[in-house]
Design a protein around this motif. Structure first.
Motif, PDB file in Angstrom:
ATOM      1  N   ALA A  88      84.788 -54.166  23.844  1.00 13.19           N
ATOM      2  CA  ALA A  88      84.473 -53.782  25.229  1.00 13.19           C
ATOM      3  C   ALA A  88      85.304 -52.564  25.629  1.00 13.19           C
ATOM      4  O   ALA A  88      84.805 -51.620  26.249  1.00 13.19           O
ATOM      5  CB  ALA A  88      84.723 -54.954  26.174  1.00 13.19           C
ATOM      6  N   LYS A  89      86.573 -52.573  25.270  1.00 11.74           N
ATOM      7  CA  LYS A  89      87.460 -51.447  25.614  1.00 11.74           C
ATOM      8  C   LYS A  89      87.037 -50.172  24.894  1.00 11.74           C
ATOM      9  O   LYS A  89      87.054 -49.088  25.465  1.00 11.74           O
ATOM     10  CB  LYS A  89      88.906 -51.786  25.240  1.00 11.74           C
ATOM     11  N   VAL A  90      86.669 -50.310  23.641  1.00 11.59           N
ATOM     12  CA  VAL A  90      86.215 -49.145  22.872  1.00 11.59           C
ATOM     13  C   VAL A  90      84.963 -48.561  23.510  1.00 11.59           C
ATOM     14  O   VAL A  90      84.820 -47.340  23.652  1.00 11.59           O
ATOM     15  CB  VAL A  90      85.963 -49.544  21.391  1.00 11.59           C
ATOM     16  N   LEU A 142      74.404 -50.101  25.986  1.00 15.06           N
ATOM     17  CA  LEU A 142      74.413 -51.555  26.075  1.00 15.06           C
ATOM     18  C   LEU A 142      75.174 -52.061  24.862  1.00 15.06           C
ATOM     19  O   LEU A 142      74.887 -51.675  23.734  1.00 15.06           O
ATOM     20  CB  LEU A 142      72.981 -52.106  26.070  1.00 15.06           C
ATOM     21  N   VAL A 143      76.175 -52.897  25.108  1.00 17.96           N
ATOM     22  CA  VAL A 143      77.000 -53.418  24.006  1.00 17.96           C
ATOM     23  C   VAL A 143      76.906 -54.939  24.021  1.00 17.96           C
ATOM     24  O   VAL A 143      77.283 -55.577  24.996  1.00 17.96           O
ATOM     25  CB  VAL A 143      78.478 -52.995  24.164  1.00 17.96           C
ATOM     26  N   ASN A 144      76.365 -55.486  22.959  1.00 11.86           N
ATOM     27  CA  ASN A 144      76.216 -56.940  22.861  1.00 11.86           C
ATOM     28  C   ASN A 144      77.419 -57.520  22.127  1.00 11.86           C
ATOM     29  O   ASN A 144      77.633 -57.245  20.954  1.00 11.86           O
ATOM     30  CB  ASN A 144      74.924 -57.274  22.113  1.00 11.86           C
ATOM     31  N   LEU A 145      78.205 -58.293  22.844  1.00 11.56           N
ATOM     32  CA  LEU A 145      79.446 -58.837  22.270  1.00 11.56           C
ATOM     33  C   LEU A 145      79.307 -60.281  21.840  1.00 11.56           C
ATOM     34  O   LEU A 145      80.281 -60.903  21.413  1.00 11.56           O
ATOM     35  CB  LEU A 145      80.571 -58.727  23.313  1.00 11.56           C
ATOM     36  N   THR A 146      78.105 -60.844  21.979  1.00 14.56           N
ATOM     37  CA  THR A 146      77.964 -62.293  21.789  1.00 14.56           C
ATOM     38  C   THR A 146      78.294 -62.757  20.384  1.00 14.56           C
ATOM     39  O   THR A 146      78.682 -63.904  20.190  1.00 14.56           O
ATOM     40  CB  THR A 146      76.544 -62.776  22.167  1.00 14.56           C
ATOM     41  N   ALA A 147      78.172 -61.871  19.414  1.00 13.42           N
ATOM     42  CA  ALA A 147      78.482 -62.285  18.039  1.00 13.42           C
ATOM     43  C   ALA A 147      79.959 -62.107  17.702  1.00 13.42           C
ATOM     44  O   ALA A 147      80.409 -62.524  16.640  1.00 13.42           O
ATOM     45  CB  ALA A 147      77.630 -61.480  17.054  1.00 13.42           C
ATOM     46  N   SER A 167      82.886 -41.790  30.691  1.00 17.47           N
ATOM     47  CA  SER A 167      83.826 -41.213  31.660  1.00 17.47           C
ATOM     48  C   SER A 167      83.896 -42.101  32.890  1.00 17.47           C
ATOM     49  O   SER A 167      83.007 -42.936  33.125  1.00 17.47           O
ATOM     50  CB  SER A 167      83.354 -39.819  32.095  1.00 17.47           C
ATOM     51  N   ALA A 168      84.928 -41.874  33.686  1.00 18.33           N
ATOM     52  CA  ALA A 168      85.081 -42.619  34.943  1.00 18.33           C
ATOM     53  C   ALA A 168      83.832 -42.404  35.791  1.00 18.33           C
ATOM     54  O   ALA A 168      83.327 -41.280  35.912  1.00 18.33           O
ATOM     55  CB  ALA A 168      86.323 -42.130  35.693  1.00 18.33           C
ATOM     56  N   GLY A 169      83.347 -43.521  36.327  1.00 19.19           N
ATOM     57  CA  GLY A 169      82.154 -43.428  37.154  1.00 19.19           C
ATOM     58  C   GLY A 169      80.875 -43.729  36.398  1.00 19.19           C
ATOM     59  O   GLY A 169      79.856 -44.096  36.992  1.00 19.19           O
ATOM     60  N   GLU A 170      80.925 -43.597  35.079  1.00 17.99           N
ATOM     61  CA  GLU A 170      79.746 -43.942  34.286  1.00 17.99           C
ATOM     62  C   GLU A 170      79.723 -45.444  34.054  1.00 17.99           C
ATOM     63  O   GLU A 170      80.730 -46.136  34.208  1.00 17.99           O
ATOM     64  CB  GLU A 170      79.763 -43.176  32.966  1.00 17.99           C
ATOM     65  N   THR A 171      78.542 -45.929  33.673  1.00 17.37           N
ATOM     66  CA  THR A 171      78.416 -47.386  33.511  1.00 17.37           C
ATOM     67  C   THR A 171      77.945 -47.740  32.109  1.00 17.37           C
ATOM     68  O   THR A 171      77.292 -46.936  31.428  1.00 17.37           O
ATOM     69  CB  THR A 171      77.407 -47.965  34.522  1.00 17.37           C
ATOM     70  N   ILE A 172      78.317 -48.933  31.699  1.00 20.31           N
ATOM     71  CA  ILE A 172      77.781 -49.518  30.472  1.00 20.31           C
ATOM     72  C   ILE A 172      77.359 -50.936  30.795  1.00 20.31           C
ATOM     73  O   ILE A 172      77.746 -51.493  31.831  1.00 20.31           O
ATOM     74  CB  ILE A 172      78.799 -49.549  29.311  1.00 20.31           C
ATOM     75  N   GLU A 173      76.554 -51.488  29.904  1.00 22.25           N
ATOM     76  CA  GLU A 173      76.185 -52.900  30.035  1.00 22.25           C
ATOM     77  C   GLU A 173      76.832 -53.677  28.898  1.00 22.25           C
ATOM     78  O   GLU A 173      76.782 -53.258  27.740  1.00 22.25           O
ATOM     79  CB  GLU A 173      74.662 -53.070  29.981  1.00 22.25           C
ATOM     80  N   LEU A 174      77.432 -54.776  29.275  1.00 21.39           N
ATOM     81  CA  LEU A 174      78.036 -55.666  28.271  1.00 21.39           C
ATOM     82  C   LEU A 174      77.294 -56.989  28.307  1.00 21.39           C
ATOM     83  O   LEU A 174      77.064 -57.544  29.388  1.00 21.39           O
ATOM     84  CB  LEU A 174      79.511 -55.918  28.589  1.00 21.39           C
ATOM     85  N   PRO A 194      90.050 -61.838  19.452  1.00 17.66           N
ATOM     86  CA  PRO A 194      90.089 -60.825  20.498  1.00 17.66           C
ATOM     87  C   PRO A 194      89.180 -59.613  20.256  1.00 17.66           C
ATOM     88  O   PRO A 194      89.233 -58.644  20.986  1.00 17.66           O
ATOM     89  CB  PRO A 194      91.552 -60.376  20.454  1.00 17.66           C
ATOM     90  N   ILE A 195      88.330 -59.707  19.224  1.00 21.07           N
ATOM     91  CA  ILE A 195      87.486 -58.546  18.870  1.00 21.07           C
ATOM     92  C   ILE A 195      86.556 -58.185  20.027  1.00 21.07           C
ATOM     93  O   ILE A 195      86.283 -57.010  20.272  1.00 21.07           O
ATOM     94  CB  ILE A 195      86.676 -58.843  17.582  1.00 21.07           C
TER      95      ILE A 195
END
Lengths: 84, 335
Positions: free
Chosen positions: A29-31, A14-19, A37-44, A23-24
């Motif tokens: 998000a890209k990092v 889980l990656v919290n980008l709210t802070a 891997s392809a097919g795996e999921t993350i939460e943003l 373009p960071i």
């Protein structure tokens, strides 16, 4: 489509980008996507405004799939499946 | 050689312009060919033809060579996307032009004629671009550039989306890309991303069904919803050009207005032709006047709308308001 990777059930991270500020936020998000891997999921977790307006379409353009969205007040949690 | 002399003092020693009617006629003729007299005696700026600001590298290389040989120590990027070579002497002009021509680099024009069209990247390389502005600017330039004499200059711009970076509403004639969205309710998963993505509040989520509802009066036809939708439930119903006429900047700015919506590609050149013909005809005898200034007069505006209706057809905006004067220099400050 038949050749799209099937998403895994449990998001890896889980990656919290709210802070973050543009373009960071997109870079982070890209990092984060690079780390799975392809097919795996993350939460943003995205903030209202620029992030939710711009990041989902950039992800789609780059071949990733948004498979679930939860809106909670001023934040938005996206489950993203990494494309090829 | 003049081109190799130090340029440090070129800004000094300003000479008065040459006097007399012959000198004026010469300057006008030079301007028609894109050669602009400078302050400095016997120095001219060569304005190059760069439609849409697109510069192939082979031509750029030749421009560099010619500028080094015949110009000063820099080139200038004009407001309308052209490369200009200042500090060329008249005696070198033909050689400079011939050298450029061998690389396919043509010269622009000034004065009362059709100018080189400007254009943004458009959909060729900008992800927000909805239409091919680069291609259309090239077609318009090939067909209409330099046509005249007209009552005054005639400027065109091509924008890829409603961000409108080429500012179509301050050009005599502007074309701006737009897309009308429509929803496939069967494909929609009610995720709400379109509602969040829309910068204009033109999509609301139905409180009972969570289905997105489009509010056309708030929509700018930018396509953000279509790009954001994860399942492509939002699609393009139609894509085309918003057509704006009558704009200008300068001493007395005028804001142009939209006279057609979603005009297809195949109607663009015909529309330009019709607007130019109208301008040529109705500007005759009215002196040096821009299209927008002519159209400020209500009778002229009604005539223009009626005359363009057959060309714009189903894409014409019904009863568009006239262009608006936007006096920014004469506005009085006050309490």
């Amino acid at each position: 489509m038949n050749d799209e990777p099937r998403p895994t059930l449990r998001p890896r991270r889980l990656v919290n980008l709210t802070a973050c500020r543009c373009p960071i936020s997109m870079i982070r998000a890209k990092v984060a996507l690079d780390s799975i891997s392809a097919g795996e999921t993350i939460e943003l977790v995205l903030a209202e405004g620029e992030q939710i307006q711009d990041i989902p379409c950039t992800l789609k353009q780059e071949g990733h799939r948004i498979i679930a969205v939860v809106h909670k007040g001023a934040t938005h949690r996206l489950t993203v499946c990494k494309g090829r | 050689m003049d081109g190799k002399r130090s340029v440090r003092d070129k800004g000094r020693n300003v000479r008065s312009p040459a006097a007399g009617p012959a000198a004026v006629a010469d300057v006008a003729a030079l301007k028609a060919g894109g050669i602009i007299r400078q302050r400095q005696k016997d120095r001219y700026t060569l304005r190059l033809k760069c439609p849409g600001g697109r510069m192939p590298l082979e031509r750029l290389a030749r421009i560099l060579e010619v500028a080094r040989r015949y110009g000063g120590d820099h080139v200038h990027l004009s407001v309308r996307q052209s490369i200009e070579i200042p500090y060329v002497s008249l005696s070198d002009m033909d050689r400079a032009k011939r050298s450029l021509a061998k690389a396919g680099q043509e010269i622009a024009s000034c004065g009362a004629r059709v100018r080189v069209p400007t254009a943004c990247a458009g959909c060729e390389w900008n992800p927000l671009g909805l239409v091919d502005t680069q291609r259309m600017a090239r077609l318009a330039c090939d067909r209409f550039f330099g046509q005249g004499p007209l009552p005054h200059k005639f400027k065109m711009a091509f924008s890829g989306c409603p961000n409108d970076c080429p500012h179509t509403s301050t050009n005599d004639l502007g074309f701006q890309g737009a897309v009308e969205p429509e929803l496939d309710e069967g494909a929609c998963t009610q995720c709400g991303l379109c509602v969040a993505a829309c910068k204009e509040g033109a999509i609301r989520q139905d409180s009972a069904t969570s289905t997105p509802r489009w509010i056309p009066e708030k929509c700018l036809y930018c396509g953000d919803c279509i790009r954001a939708c994860p399942v492509d439930a939002w699609r393009a119903r139609r894509t085309g050009w918003m057509v704006r006429v009558g704009g200008k900047h300068g001493r007395h700015p005028i804001t142009g207005v939209t006279v057609a919506e979603f005009l297809p590609d195949e109607k663009v050149l015909e529309t330009i032709e019709a607007v130019l013909a109208w301008y040529r005809k109705f500007g005759q005898g009215k002196g040096r006047v821009r299209l927008g200034a002519l159209l400020l007069e209500p009778k002229a505006w009604r005539r223009f709308v009626a005359d363009l209706a057959p060309v714009l057809g189903q894409w014409a905006v019904r009863r568009p308001p006239p262009p608006r004067s936007n006096e920014i220099y004469l506005a009085k400050s006050g309490g």
